[in-house]
Design a protein around this motif. Structure first.
Motif, mmCIF file in Angstrom:
data_model
loop_
_atom_site.group_PDB
_atom_site.id
_atom_site.type_symbol
_atom_site.label_atom_id
_atom_site.label_comp_id
_atom_site.label_asym_id
_atom_site.label_seq_id
_atom_site.Cartn_x
_atom_site.Cartn_y
_atom_site.Cartn_z
ATOM 1 N N SER A 246 0.882 -1.246 0.033
ATOM 2 C CA SER A 246 0.101 0.049 -0.088
ATOM 3 C C SER A 246 0.832 1.430 0.000
ATOM 4 C CB SER A 246 -0.906 -0.020 1.010
ATOM 5 O OG SER A 246 -1.729 -1.117 1.078
ATOM 6 N N PHE A 247 1.986 1.398 0.540
ATOM 7 C CA PHE A 247 2.988 2.270 0.738
ATOM 8 C C PHE A 247 4.233 2.065 0.249
ATOM 9 C CE2 PHE A 247 -0.385 2.719 3.961
ATOM 10 C CZ PHE A 247 -0.939 4.015 3.754
ATOM 11 N N SER A 248 4.655 3.147 -0.780
ATOM 12 C CA SER A 248 6.266 3.027 -1.239
ATOM 13 C C SER A 248 7.156 3.291 -0.045
ATOM 14 C CB SER A 248 6.388 4.016 -2.214
ATOM 15 O OG SER A 248 6.175 5.376 -1.983
ATOM 16 N N ILE A 249 6.852 3.828 1.031
ATOM 17 C CA ILE A 249 7.586 4.397 2.072
ATOM 18 C C ILE A 249 6.987 4.189 3.456
ATOM 19 C CG2 ILE A 249 9.253 6.124 2.927
ATOM 20 C CD1 ILE A 249 9.435 7.411 0.272
ATOM 21 N N ILE A 250 7.501 3.633 4.415
ATOM 22 C CA ILE A 250 7.198 3.490 5.795
ATOM 23 C C ILE A 250 7.972 3.870 6.655
ATOM 24 C CG2 ILE A 250 6.191 1.851 7.408
ATOM 25 C CD1 ILE A 250 5.424 -0.107 4.810
ATOM 26 N N PHE A 251 7.859 4.714 7.548
ATOM 27 C CA PHE A 251 8.522 5.493 8.600
ATOM 28 C C PHE A 251 7.989 4.763 9.854
ATOM 29 C CE2 PHE A 251 9.104 8.737 5.693
ATOM 30 C CZ PHE A 251 10.148 9.392 6.017
ATOM 31 N N ILE A 252 9.091 4.168 10.454
ATOM 32 C CA ILE A 252 8.589 3.545 11.940
ATOM 33 C C ILE A 252 9.819 4.037 12.873
ATOM 34 C CG2 ILE A 252 8.811 1.366 13.187
ATOM 35 C CD1 ILE A 252 8.452 -0.173 10.515
#
Length: 88
Positions: A82-88
């Protein structure tokens, strides 16, 4: 490109992380609104992504929001699709 800011308790790393998120919001010349987005996981289940940008550009989670909950591989696969970038 993979980018890591570790440890997150380091003030300089935290600042760089926040700057990277700000660039996602403002970076392409269009100001993106941060909004809640719900994605379909499977079998009628969904996952709430409380800080998302664009339709599928990026989302941001606290570590506890992803790793201290009862989530499984289907949830993480849905996130990655669903997302090209995931910030954790």
């Amino acid at each position: 490109k993979n980018i890591y800011f570790s440890p997150s308790s380091n003030n300089e790393n935290r600042m760089k992380y926040d700057q990277a998120w700000s660039r996602m919001i403002d970076g392409d010349g269009a100001k993106h609104d941060v909004h809640n987005q719900t994605i379909d996981v499977m079998a009628g289940r969904s996952l709430d992504c409380p800080r998302s940008i664009g339709h599928s550009k990026a989302t941001r989670f606290k570590f506890e929001e992803l790793c201290s909950r009862n989530l499984g591989s289907a949830d993480y696969l849905a996130l990655s699709k669903s997302f090209s970038i995931i910030f954790i």
